[in-house]
Scaffold this motif. Structure first.
Motif, PDB file in Angstrom:
ATOM      1  N   GLU A   5      -4.132   8.703   3.556  1.00  0.00           N
ATOM      2  CA  GLU A   5      -3.685   8.068   4.794  1.00  0.00           C
ATOM      3  C   GLU A   5      -3.630   9.053   5.959  1.00  0.00           C
ATOM      4  O   GLU A   5      -4.062   8.742   7.066  1.00  0.00           O
ATOM      5  N   VAL A   6      -3.090  10.244   5.711  1.00  0.00           N
ATOM      6  CA  VAL A   6      -3.015  11.264   6.766  1.00  0.00           C
ATOM      7  C   VAL A   6      -4.422  11.612   7.253  1.00  0.00           C
ATOM      8  O   VAL A   6      -4.683  11.688   8.462  1.00  0.00           O
ATOM      9  N   ASN A   7      -5.334  11.806   6.333  1.00  0.00           N
ATOM     10  CA  ASN A   7      -6.716  12.133   6.720  1.00  0.00           C
ATOM     11  C   ASN A   7      -7.346  11.006   7.532  1.00  0.00           C
ATOM     12  O   ASN A   7      -7.996  11.258   8.551  1.00  0.00           O
ATOM     13  N   TRP A   8      -7.162   9.765   7.086  1.00  0.00           N
ATOM     14  CA  TRP A   8      -7.751   8.639   7.819  1.00  0.00           C
ATOM     15  C   TRP A   8      -7.179   8.553   9.227  1.00  0.00           C
ATOM     16  O   TRP A   8      -7.915   8.366  10.196  1.00  0.00           O
ATOM     17  N   LEU A   9      -5.853   8.678   9.348  1.00  0.00           N
ATOM     18  CA  LEU A   9      -5.227   8.610  10.662  1.00  0.00           C
ATOM     19  C   LEU A   9      -5.747   9.714  11.583  1.00  0.00           C
ATOM     20  O   LEU A   9      -6.098   9.465  12.740  1.00  0.00           O
ATOM     21  N   ARG A  23       0.849  -1.191   0.000  1.00  0.00           N
ATOM     22  CA  ARG A  23       0.000   0.000   0.000  1.00  0.00           C
ATOM     23  C   ARG A  23       0.879   1.233   0.000  1.00  0.00           C
ATOM     24  O   ARG A  23       1.863   1.296   0.734  1.00  0.00           O
ATOM     25  N   ARG A  24       0.521   2.226  -0.766  1.00  0.00           N
ATOM     26  CA  ARG A  24       1.291   3.471  -0.799  1.00  0.00           C
ATOM     27  C   ARG A  24       0.686   4.493   0.163  1.00  0.00           C
ATOM     28  O   ARG A  24      -0.457   4.378   0.562  1.00  0.00           O
ATOM     29  N   GLY A  25       1.497   5.489   0.534  1.00  0.00           N
ATOM     30  CA  GLY A  25       0.985   6.604   1.320  1.00  0.00           C
ATOM     31  C   GLY A  25       1.305   6.582   2.795  1.00  0.00           C
ATOM     32  O   GLY A  25       0.819   7.424   3.547  1.00  0.00           O
ATOM     33  N   CYS A  26       2.123   5.647   3.241  1.00  0.00           N
ATOM     34  CA  CYS A  26       2.458   5.596   4.666  1.00  0.00           C
ATOM     35  C   CYS A  26       3.284   6.825   5.039  1.00  0.00           C
ATOM     36  O   CYS A  26       4.280   7.134   4.379  1.00  0.00           O
ATOM     37  N   PRO A  27       2.890   7.544   6.109  1.00  0.00           N
ATOM     38  CA  PRO A  27       3.722   8.667   6.573  1.00  0.00           C
ATOM     39  C   PRO A  27       5.129   8.179   6.942  1.00  0.00           C
ATOM     40  O   PRO A  27       5.315   7.051   7.404  1.00  0.00           O
ATOM     41  N   ASP A  28       6.120   9.044   6.749  1.00  0.00           N
ATOM     42  CA  ASP A  28       7.528   8.675   6.846  1.00  0.00           C
ATOM     43  C   ASP A  28       7.962   8.084   8.183  1.00  0.00           C
ATOM     44  O   ASP A  28       8.578   7.043   8.230  1.00  0.00           O
ATOM     45  N   ARG A  29       7.710   8.808   9.263  1.00  0.00           N
ATOM     46  CA  ARG A  29       8.253   8.415  10.570  1.00  0.00           C
ATOM     47  C   ARG A  29       7.155   8.335  11.616  1.00  0.00           C
ATOM     48  O   ARG A  29       6.269   9.174  11.684  1.00  0.00           O
ATOM     49  N   TRP A  30       7.282   7.320  12.473  1.00  0.00           N
ATOM     50  CA  TRP A  30       6.375   7.137  13.605  1.00  0.00           C
ATOM     51  C   TRP A  30       7.235   7.243  14.858  1.00  0.00           C
ATOM     52  O   TRP A  30       8.196   6.486  15.029  1.00  0.00           O
ATOM     53  N   PHE A  31       6.907   8.200  15.713  1.00  0.00           N
ATOM     54  CA  PHE A  31       7.663   8.477  16.929  1.00  0.00           C
ATOM     55  C   PHE A  31       6.860   7.956  18.121  1.00  0.00           C
ATOM     56  O   PHE A  31       5.669   8.254  18.252  1.00  0.00           O
ATOM     57  N   MET A  32       7.532   7.187  18.984  1.00  0.00           N
ATOM     58  CA  MET A  32       6.870   6.584  20.133  1.00  0.00           C
ATOM     59  C   MET A  32       7.651   6.896  21.405  1.00  0.00           C
ATOM     60  O   MET A  32       8.872   7.040  21.364  1.00  0.00           O
ATOM     61  N   ARG A  33       6.892   6.973  22.499  1.00  0.00           N
ATOM     62  CA  ARG A  33       7.529   7.161  23.798  1.00  0.00           C
ATOM     63  C   ARG A  33       6.976   6.119  24.751  1.00  0.00           C
ATOM     64  O   ARG A  33       5.871   5.621  24.568  1.00  0.00           O
ATOM     65  N   SER A  34       7.736   5.798  25.790  1.00  0.00           N
ATOM     66  CA  SER A  34       7.401   4.690  26.690  1.00  0.00           C
ATOM     67  C   SER A  34       6.055   4.876  27.400  1.00  0.00           C
ATOM     68  O   SER A  34       5.495   3.917  27.887  1.00  0.00           O
ATOM     69  N   ASN A  35       5.536   6.089  27.447  1.00  0.00           N
ATOM     70  CA  ASN A  35       4.242   6.293  28.101  1.00  0.00           C
ATOM     71  C   ASN A  35       3.075   6.059  27.144  1.00  0.00           C
ATOM     72  O   ASN A  35       1.936   6.357  27.456  1.00  0.00           O
ATOM     73  N   GLY A  36       3.362   5.512  25.961  1.00  0.00           N
ATOM     74  CA  GLY A  36       2.308   5.177  25.012  1.00  0.00           C
ATOM     75  C   GLY A  36       1.997   6.254  23.996  1.00  0.00           C
ATOM     76  O   GLY A  36       1.119   6.070  23.150  1.00  0.00           O
ATOM     77  N   GLN A  37       2.692   7.368  24.055  1.00  0.00           N
ATOM     78  CA  GLN A  37       2.440   8.431  23.086  1.00  0.00           C
ATOM     79  C   GLN A  37       2.945   8.024  21.710  1.00  0.00           C
ATOM     80  O   GLN A  37       3.989   7.386  21.588  1.00  0.00           O
ATOM     81  N   LEU A  38       2.200   8.423  20.685  1.00  0.00           N
ATOM     82  CA  LEU A  38       2.579   8.169  19.302  1.00  0.00           C
ATOM     83  C   LEU A  38       2.366   9.443  18.505  1.00  0.00           C
ATOM     84  O   LEU A  38       1.300  10.064  18.586  1.00  0.00           O
ATOM     85  N   VAL A  39       3.388   9.842  17.769  1.00  0.00           N
ATOM     86  CA  VAL A  39       3.306  10.994  16.868  1.00  0.00           C
ATOM     87  C   VAL A  39       3.772  10.509  15.504  1.00  0.00           C
ATOM     88  O   VAL A  39       4.823   9.875  15.392  1.00  0.00           O
TER      89      VAL A  39
END
Length: 134
Positions: A65-69, A31-47
């Motif tokens: 994809e950005v809109n769906w997310l 599938r195309r359109g995946c955002p480049d980077r997924w940032f995670m922190r130990s407290n469960g945060q995701l950016v």
């Protein structure tokens, strides 16, 4: 000369790591359109960040994809410069974690103090790690 997407991505990743974020370069299989980077922190945060050259535009696949997310509650940013990349993580703050600098400052200030005094001092720091008893 405007920065290239790779330089913006590299700077943002480096900065996020100094704030205890982990990042992963992501690709959707089949599938195309995946955002480049997924940032995670130990407290469960995701950016999630899609990086673009200055004046770059989202492809229809990325836009979908950005809109769906976003519509499903994920924090997604489209970044085209270093300052905005850093600002994403500055706006989130430290997530309520106690840093080594905070512990050292408290140890310096706490001679002859009770546990309650230490909790009060932590609460004054505004990090949300400790709540005062009612």
């Amino acid at each position: 000369m405007p920065q290239r997407e790779t330089a913006i991505e590299k700077d943002t990743c480096k900065y996020a790591r100094t704030l205890r974020w982990r990042d992963r370069k992501m690709v959707f299989v089949g599938r195309r359109g995946c955002p480049d980077r997924w940032f995670m922190r130990s407290n469960g945060q995701l950016v999630i960040i899609e990086f673009k050259d200055p004046n770059g535009k989202l492809s229809p696949h990325h836009r979908r994809e950005v809109n769906w997310l976003r519509e499903n509650g994920f924090e997604v940013h489209v970044i085209d410069n270093e300052a905005d990349g850093r600002a994403v993580f500055d706006s989130i703050g430290d997530g309520g974690h106690i840093t080594a600098d905070m512990v050292l400052a408290l140890l310096h200030r706490m001679s002859n103090r009770t546990v309650r005094d230490v909790i009060d001092l932590l609460s004054e720091q505004g990090n949300g790690a400790f709540e005062k008893d009612p």
